[in-house]
Design a protein around this motif. Structure first.
Motif, short mmCIF file in Angstrom:
data_model
loop_
_atom_site.label_atom_id
_atom_site.label_comp_id
_atom_site.label_asym_id
_atom_site.label_seq_id
_atom_site.Cartn_x
_atom_site.Cartn_y
_atom_site.Cartn_z
N CYS A 37 1.01 -1.23 0.04
CA CYS A 37 0.08 -0.04 -0.10
C CYS A 37 0.97 1.14 -0.23
O CYS A 37 1.78 1.35 0.88
CB CYS A 37 -0.71 0.15 1.23
SG CYS A 37 -1.84 1.61 1.66
N CYS A 83 -0.12 3.66 3.44
CA CYS A 83 0.26 3.40 4.66
C CYS A 83 1.69 2.41 4.82
O CYS A 83 2.01 2.05 5.92
CB CYS A 83 -0.90 2.74 5.59
SG CYS A 83 -1.32 1.17 5.07
N CYS A 111 -6.06 -1.90 0.23
CA CYS A 111 -5.66 -1.87 1.60
C CYS A 111 -6.83 -2.06 2.65
O CYS A 111 -7.69 -1.38 2.51
CB CYS A 111 -4.94 -0.58 1.73
SG CYS A 111 -3.99 -0.59 3.33
N LEU A 145 -6.69 -1.42 5.41
CA LEU A 145 -6.40 -0.02 6.45
C LEU A 145 -7.14 1.23 5.79
O LEU A 145 -7.59 1.78 6.39
CB LEU A 145 -5.16 0.35 6.93
CG LEU A 145 -4.42 -1.20 7.59
CD1 LEU A 145 -2.95 -0.79 8.06
CD2 LEU A 145 -5.45 -1.60 8.93
N CYS A 146 -6.57 1.65 4.41
CA CYS A 146 -6.96 2.71 4.03
C CYS A 146 -7.75 2.72 2.50
O CYS A 146 -7.91 3.71 2.08
CB CYS A 146 -5.72 3.77 3.84
SG CYS A 146 -4.48 2.95 3.67
ZN LIG Z 1 -2.77 1.28 3.45
#
Ligand SMILES: [Zn+2]
Length: 306
Positions: free
Chosen positions: A132, A135, A157, A159-160
């Motif tokens: 990613c 991040c 991703c 997370l984001c």
């Molecule tokens: Zn990410």
């Protein structure tokens, strides 16, 4: 002596073996070795001083070149005492190729290389994974599968929610894969030759037999080009008479044939798997190493990279 048809067949096989040897020496050795082996293959058998004369190289150099080829079992030597009128005797060295032995040596070399390639490929063909850019989280190939987006065109991703890019930080492994695939392409013709030769009966080539096919090197040669009678007697009394050694040759060929076939079949299987995998991963492409081919490029790479 076999029938005329058999003799023609033997001659054809012999030419095929010579082609293989010429190919192999070009793939694995530098120019002086190529010259020496080509020269011996053309004349069938050559005395050391005649190779020296033909190639314009010093005798110690010829001997060291031949020693290396003998060490690799591509070449054989025969030495015998010879006496010229009015001189004291000399020990003369002749070089020729024992075909079954040379073929086995090539098979062994190819087998070793293929085995090494397979091991290296297993270690290096692990997918690189994904990254990613936002991040900087890294995902393995396996993790990424669960991150496919709705229309299955991208990894996202967790997370984001950003699309992942292929993690190519491990460039070294890619270069290695390129080299391996190129080496495999270069081994292919050798394996093809070996398979063709395996389908034929390979005749033993002794010093005496090599002499019968001699193309004389020069008019004023000092060498006899005749088998020493005592040496002949020793050969007859030796452990390996002709039919035994021929049998030994056939057996070892058969064993190695199986190994090489298996190796290349497994490789085909592996390639198929890679292709299927590639199909699945359309938009998240794998490194392109397996598409790159160097057919037609110099074989010099093979020895440079070994
Ligand atoms: Zn990410």
């Amino acid at each position: 002596m076999g029938s005329l048809r058999q003799q023609k067949e033997d001659a054809k096989v012999e030419e095929m073996i010579k082609d293989l040897l010429k190919f192999v020496v070009r793939a694995f050795f530098s120019s002086p070795y190529i010259l020496v082996l080509d020269c011996i293959l053309f004349h069938s058998v050559l005395a050391e001083e005649d190779i020296s004369h033909l190639l314009g190289l010093k005798r110690p150099d010829i001997r060291s070149l031949c020693s290396k080829l003998i060490e690799e079992r591509l070449l054989s030597s025969h030495s015998q005492p010879e006496f010229q009128a009015g001189t004291k005797g000399v020990r003369r060295y002749y070089y020729f190729v024992k075909y079954p032995e040379a073929i086995d040596a090539i098979k062994w070399k190819v087998h070793q290389l293929v085995t090494k390639l397979k091991l290296d490929l297993q270690e290096n063909s692990k997918p690189q994974g994904y990254l990613c850019t936002t991040c900087h989280t890294k995902y393995s190939q396996l993790d990424a599968v669960s991150l496919l987006n709705y229309d299955r065109t991208q990894f996202i991703c967790s997370l984001c929610d950003e699309p992942l890019i292929e993690d190519d930080s491990n460039k070294l492994s890619q270069v290695k894969q390129q080299n391996l695939s190129r080496l495999m392409v270069q081994l292919e013709p050798i394996i093809t030759y070996l398979k063709k030769i395996d389908d034929s009966k390979v005749e033993e080539n002794t010093f005496e037999l090599a002499l019968t096919k001699l193309i004389p090197p020069q008019n004023n040669t000092q060498a006899y080009y005749r088998a020493d009678l005592q040496a002949q007697a020793n050969a007859v009394n030796g452990i390996l008479n002709n039919s035994n050694s021929r049998k030994a040759g056939t057996n070892s060929q058969a064993t190695l044939h199986v190994n090489i076939t298996t190796a290349s079949d497994e490789r085909a299987q592996k390639e198929l798997q890679i292709k299927q995998y590639e199909e699945k991963m359309k938009h998240n492409a794998l490194p392109e190493w397996h598409e790159q081919s160097t057919i037609g490029k110099s074989l010099g790479h093979l020895r440079d990279e070994e």
